[in-house]
Design a protein around this motif. Structure first.
Motif, mmCIF file in Angstrom:
data_model
loop_
_atom_site.group_PDB
_atom_site.id
_atom_site.type_symbol
_atom_site.label_atom_id
_atom_site.label_comp_id
_atom_site.label_asym_id
_atom_site.label_seq_id
_atom_site.Cartn_x
_atom_site.Cartn_y
_atom_site.Cartn_z
ATOM 1 N N VAL A 119 0.841 -1.199 0.000
ATOM 2 C CA VAL A 119 0.000 0.000 0.000
ATOM 3 C C VAL A 119 0.875 1.248 0.000
ATOM 4 N N GLY A 120 1.920 1.256 0.814
ATOM 5 C CA GLY A 120 2.817 2.410 0.854
ATOM 6 C C GLY A 120 3.489 2.676 -0.475
ATOM 7 N N SER A 121 3.949 1.610 -1.142
ATOM 8 C CA SER A 121 4.600 1.803 -2.441
ATOM 9 C C SER A 121 3.592 2.235 -3.499
ATOM 10 N N GLU A 122 2.337 1.810 -3.349
ATOM 11 C CA GLU A 122 1.307 2.271 -4.280
ATOM 12 C C GLU A 122 1.031 3.754 -4.097
ATOM 13 N N LEU A 123 1.046 4.218 -2.864
ATOM 14 C CA LEU A 123 0.874 5.649 -2.609
ATOM 15 C C LEU A 123 2.014 6.449 -3.233
ATOM 16 N N ILE A 124 3.241 5.930 -3.148
ATOM 17 C CA ILE A 124 4.376 6.611 -3.766
ATOM 18 C C ILE A 124 4.203 6.681 -5.280
ATOM 19 N N ALA A 125 3.874 5.536 -5.883
ATOM 20 C CA ALA A 125 3.616 5.526 -7.323
ATOM 21 C C ALA A 125 2.481 6.481 -7.666
ATOM 22 N N GLY A 126 1.495 6.545 -6.788
ATOM 23 C CA GLY A 126 0.323 7.383 -7.041
ATOM 24 C C GLY A 126 0.649 8.857 -7.092
ATOM 25 N N PHE A 127 1.462 9.358 -6.160
ATOM 26 C CA PHE A 127 1.716 10.801 -6.196
ATOM 27 C C PHE A 127 2.625 11.170 -7.360
ATOM 28 N N VAL A 128 3.536 10.269 -7.750
ATOM 29 C CA VAL A 128 4.369 10.555 -8.918
ATOM 30 C C VAL A 128 3.511 10.564 -10.183
ATOM 31 N N GLU A 129 2.674 9.553 -10.320
ATOM 32 C CA GLU A 129 1.784 9.454 -11.478
ATOM 33 C C GLU A 129 0.840 10.652 -11.548
ATOM 34 N N TRP A 130 0.244 10.992 -10.422
ATOM 35 C CA TRP A 130 -0.658 12.143 -10.352
ATOM 36 C C TRP A 130 0.090 13.422 -10.698
ATOM 37 N N GLY A 131 1.294 13.588 -10.143
ATOM 38 C CA GLY A 131 2.054 14.798 -10.390
ATOM 39 C C GLY A 131 2.404 14.973 -11.860
ATOM 40 N N LEU A 132 2.890 13.905 -12.495
ATOM 41 C CA LEU A 132 3.302 14.004 -13.888
ATOM 42 C C LEU A 132 2.129 14.325 -14.806
#
Length: 212
Positions: A119-132
């Motif tokens: 879940v934590g790594s998904e949140l990390i992927a999520g903010f990068v994906e959202w940001g880009l």
């Protein structure tokens, strides 16, 4: 799956809104010891839950497994108005710079090694994906110093903004993370999951809750 919701959309989902603020209280008050945030109701809210905040909810089988909140730096935010002693000099600002706050993984979902759950790594992927996808390539985050090295290992450019301080039972350092498509690729490779994780809007989430 991570749902990126505006505050208005989150307010339209009262059960999930309660789950978000209860999780924040459980993690930041009961677990981390940020006693200034304690409330008798067991819900943590603050002045930054405004109309420009973006809430990322990580869901597992209709349940809230993780959460983080994104705040624009073009208006007052946590580093400028609450944790200002963490920053030496001028705090980074700009439309491409957002602050990541209230990162939390529910205890039941803390699997994985080296302190990083799925879940934590998904949140990390999520903010990068959202940001880009949102014109954002930098985030300010206040976290434990060990996460600076972990961020570098994930291909973030990590720059501490000041000295570490003690908040509750934690040592915290404010850090500016710069990221790009390479960062997203590295994070996805580490997760061994390359499909997008972000879903915009709350109505699919409402359907998810009703179906569970």
């Amino acid at each position: 799956m991570i749902y990126a919701l505006s505050t208005t959309e989150l307010n339209e989902l009262p059960e999930l809104k309660d789950a978000v603020h209860r999780l924040r209280h459980d993690i930041f008050v009961d677990e981390m010891g940020w006693e200034d945030l304690r409330t008798s109701e067991g819900f943590e809210t603050d002045q930054f839950d405004h109309e420009e905040a973006v809430h990322h909810l990580c869901m597992r089988n209709g349940r809230l497994a993780g959460y983080q909140r994104m705040l624009p730096t073009t208006r007052p935010h946590l580093l400028t108005d609450v944790l200002c002693d963490l920053c030496e000099g001028e705090s980074p600002r700009g439309k491409n710079v957002w602050e990541l706050t209230r990162y939390a993984v529910a205890p039941a979902y803390r699997d994985g090694r080296r302190g990083v759950s799925t879940v934590g790594s998904e949140l990390i992927a999520g903010f990068v994906e959202w940001g880009l996808s949102s014109g954002v390539d930098q985030v300010i985050i206040e976290f434990e110093p060990m996460w600076v090295l972990r961020a570098l290992q994930l291909s973030f450019l990590a720059r501490p903004l000041g000295y570490q301080r003690t908040y509750g039972r934690q040592q915290v350092v404010a850090t500016l993370l710069t990221f790009n498509e390479q960062t997203l690729e590295v994070v996805r490779n580490r997760r061994n999951h390359h499909a997008p994780v972000i879903t915009q809007g709350g109505w699919d989430l409402l359907a998810c809750r009703q179906a569970s």
